[in-house]
Design an enzyme around this catalytic site. Structure first.
Site, short mmCIF file in Angstrom:
data_model
loop_
_atom_site.label_atom_id
_atom_site.label_comp_id
_atom_site.label_asym_id
_atom_site.label_seq_id
_atom_site.Cartn_x
_atom_site.Cartn_y
_atom_site.Cartn_z
CG ASN A 110 12.46 -44.30 -10.29
OD1 ASN A 110 13.11 -45.25 -11.07
ND2 ASN A 110 11.43 -44.17 -10.10
CG ASN A 124 14.56 -47.86 -12.52
OD1 ASN A 124 15.14 -48.79 -13.84
ND2 ASN A 124 14.23 -46.61 -13.05
CG ASP A 137 9.47 -39.71 -16.96
OD1 ASP A 137 8.70 -38.99 -16.42
OD2 ASP A 137 10.25 -39.68 -17.13
#
Length: 731
Positions: free
Chosen positions: A359, A392, A265
């Site tokens: 995720n 996550n 990111d």
């Protein structure tokens, strides 16, 4: 709901040897062990734990943490007649030569535990504790067990409020119970992990907390992995290389023995694959090798999913990175299922099995929703295609355990993993005082909602078929009385479940985390009950009472909207519950009554699409109690200069803010506009973030919203979200 194998173990050892002296009275009906062991043979016999307990016989000094756990489970006395013998696994097969592998034999002659390492003994004792029935009985059994994945656990890598110290302590203890061995500390909003302060040591109090967490992790056989995130402002020079080593050195001084470096990111200079590889190899040579006891070194790359891997970036890392360094991967997209094909694709490029960063159940991209349904989307037979698997989670540590429970099952024993069974058991384990109410709550809080990644999960899965059948019949002109009674009872249970959970559960932290969703779930249940009462009156043509019921139903729906608004965060909605099935069903019932009996209540104006481009001919509009917008259109489309897309807002609603998430869209030449009459347009804001943002709407009389291509070239856009948050027009 348990799939544990129940077999007489005389096929493994002679019956007389195994069962001699066993109580053959009424045996326990079921034995539950989680994660499900690889091999578990259980007889229909059981033994009583001796009152004096057991003595310990071991060829080596047994692990202290495992022994402390064992002493909490059964009496341990040097003079006891029966023994718990602990020894190294003899002539073990390949799978039993893994950290954590163990055998556990229980019979009338005593208990034997075979171990590969200290983790093996700790895990064997965790299994043993689950086998104790009614505090005094043990089933005669033989267990042969080992993990499918070497490194299994959690990466605290979400955006939002990091977990508290207390949350993390409880998580580490939970990982120990569930045989997970990895915790990666990398919360995006920790400034000492990330810019601006990654070069600076932690303040004393925070450093002490990390030191204490490392100690707790070791007690639970968990690798505490500390992650550095330098890419946002890294300068590829000697000063920053030395700053990184000094920071890792400070963490080493706190007891950390496993490390990761995140380059996810980010944009700009920090994304260079050659420089990242050189930086990581420098850390390996000048820090890891010199220490000699570093357990893991992990890289989270910039192109960490297939959707973003459009260059030779991954190939460069694969060729240049030291083999000791493992590379993280989220799948085909940022949020994605994990498949054999996807893992093999990246492994060919990076030259090693990837380190899966999954995720889920993270909800930092859908904060209005809790993701508490069953864990789907993990393909079995992928063990050899991954070096590790970490999940996550949500910023809600306790609520995340619903999913983490299942993930512990999958990573330990893939073939033995059943998503529905694991979810069922997780709900029972987390709220044992009211498991049915908690399962009902979780079932209706599993929807992710529209999202850029096109990642979806089923919600209200036990009631969807009933509601669909009823609605289809009603739309065709037939009212099913029996099903209507079932549905009103279902909504009544949904309305009741949150209070049952609140009043019963001893898990105060969980109740605090899910509190807003408990309230919203009850609100949805109330709206459903009122809607079904209204429909029954409509079927009887009781206009007067139906109109009063209609008013109550509209008030109940407005209650869900009003409750949600204070919880809005940026471009995120407020609090959503039952959003995939329940609320659409209730709104359909309301519209049916408006169209059949209470026609004068039907809205005089509906929201509608503004399609100023043939590319968007298939667009449709949705309208909920506190928002209006376009249904997501994920495929990229091209619009010419001067073309646009948008919608008209109902007169009964006042726009508050435009929320957008436009995939692959660039802000240059793009303008968001509003209008009162659909003729004269004004810009909402000249600039905004490229992909997603929230723009306040300051003109309350705005009735039209659109996105216009003001450039001289074609523009590609995919619509993840394009909607307006609303409030009722003041009287």
């Amino acid at each position: 709901m348990n799939r544990t194998i129940r077999l007489c173990i005389s096929c493994v050892f002679p019956m007389a040897l195994i069962l001699g002296g066993c109580d053959q009275g009424n045996p326990p009906k079921e034995v539950n062990v989680y994660p499900t062991p690889q091999e578990m043979d259980v007889s229909d016999k059981w033994i009583k734990i001796p009152e004096e307990g057991y003595r310990i016989e071991s060829t080596e000094t047994p692990d202290t943490d495992a022994m402390n756990l064992l002493k909490q489970s059964v009496p341990i006395a040097e003079q006891a007649q029966q023994a718990i013998t602990i020894g190294k696994l003899d002539k073990a097969t390949d799978e039993m030569q893994r950290s954590g592998a163990y055998t556990l034999t229980i019979n009338s002659n005593g208990i034997h535990i075979g171990i590969y390492d200290d983790r093996s003994l700790f895990y064997a004792v965790q299994t043993f504790r689950q086998l104790i029935l009614e505090g005094k009985k043990l089933p005669v059994c033989l267990i042969r067990d080992y993990p499918d994945i070497a490194f299994r656990g959690v990466v605290e890598g979400f955006y939002g409020t990091p977990w508290s110290f207390e949350n993390r302590v409880e998580q580490l203890r939970f990982y120990g119970r569930m045989k997970m061995n990895t915790y990666i500390f990398g919360p995006k909003d920790d400034p000492y992990h990330r810019s601006p302060s990654w070069r600076i040591p932690y303040p004393e109090e925070q450093a002490d907390n990390i030191r204490r967490l490392v100690i707790e992790a070791r007690k639970n056989k968990v690798d505490f992995v500390w992650a550095l995130h330098p890419g946002m402002d890294i300068r590829w020079n000697d000063a920053d290389r030395q700053a990184a080593i000094q920071k890792l050195e400070s963490m080493y001084g706190l007891g950390v023995r496993a490390f990761a470096v995140f380059f996810d990111d980010i944009e700009g200079e920090g994304t260079d694959a050659y420089k990242q590889a050189a930086f990581m190899n420098h850390l390996k040579k000048e820090f890891v090798d010199k220490k000699g006891d570093i357990q893991q070194l992990i890289l989270c790359p910039t192109e960490y999913n297939k959707d973003w891997a459009k260059t030779d970036y991954l190939d460069i890392l694969g060729k240049l990175l030291d083999p000791f360094i493992h590379i993280m991967w989220t799948g085909d997209k940022v949020v994605s299922d994990i498949t054999c094909e996807g893992l093999q694709w990246v492994n060919r490029r990076i030259g090693r099995p990837c380190y899966v960063w999954w995720n889920f159940p993270v909800n930092d991209y859908c904060l209005a929703h809790l993701l508490m349904g069953p864990v789907h989307g993990l393909e079995k037979n992928t063990a050899t295609d991954m070096h590790a698997f970490v999940s996550n989670p949500m910023e809600f540590a306790e609520a995340s355990k619903v999913a983490l429970w299942s993930i512990s099952q999958f990573t330990w024993n893939m073939n033995g993993f059943n998503p529905e069974e694991a979810w069922y058991k997780a709900c029972e384990a987390l709220v044992p005082e009211a498991p049915d109410a908690f399962r009902l709550f979780c079932e209706h809080n599993a929807d992710i909602g529209p999202n850029t990644w096109m990642f979806f999960r089923k919600e209200s899965f036990n009631s969807d078929k009933l509601l669909t059948r009823f609605w289809q019949s009603l739309a065709a002109g037939t009212y099913l009385e029996k099903e209507a009674a079932e549905i009103i009872n279902m909504f009544a249970q949904i309305r009741k479940a949150p209070e049952t959970i609140r009043s019963s559960s001893a898990n105060e932290q969980l109740i605090k985390e899910i509190g807003p969703w408990l309230t919203q779930t009850a609100n949805v249940g109330e709206a459903g009950v009122e809607a079904m009462k209204m429909l029954e009156l409509a079927q009887k043509k009781d206009t007067e009472n139906c109109r009063e019921a209609y008013r109550k139903t509209r008030e109940a729906l407005e209650t869900t909207a009003v409750f949600s608004r204070p919880y809005r965060r940026g471009e995120q909605d407020g609090i959503r519950s039952g959003s995939q099935v329940l609320l659409p069903f209730i709104r359909n019932i309301v519209q049916h009554v408006e169209n059949t009996l209470l026609t004068d209540e039907k809205p005089k104006e509906k929201a509608e699409v503004l399609a100023g481009s043939q590319a968007f001919d298939e667009l449709s509009c949705f309208c909920e109690d506190d928002m209006v917008g376009l249904t997501p259109h994920f495929p990229l489309v091209t619009i010419a200069p001067g073309e646009y897309f948008g919608f008209r807002i109902e007169e009964s609603k006042q726009p508050v803010a435009l929320v957008y998430d436009l995939r692959k869209s660039k802000s240059k030449g793009r303008q968001f506009q509003g209008s009162i009459d659909g003729k004269v347009w004004f810009p909402l804001r000249q600039t905004g973030k490229d992909r997603l943002d929230t723009l306040r709407i300051h003109e309350p009389q705005t009735r039209y919203i659109r996105c216009l291509n003001k450039s001289q070239t074609e523009m590609s856009i995919g619509i993840g979200r394009f909607l307006v948050l609303t409030e009722p027009v003041a009287p």
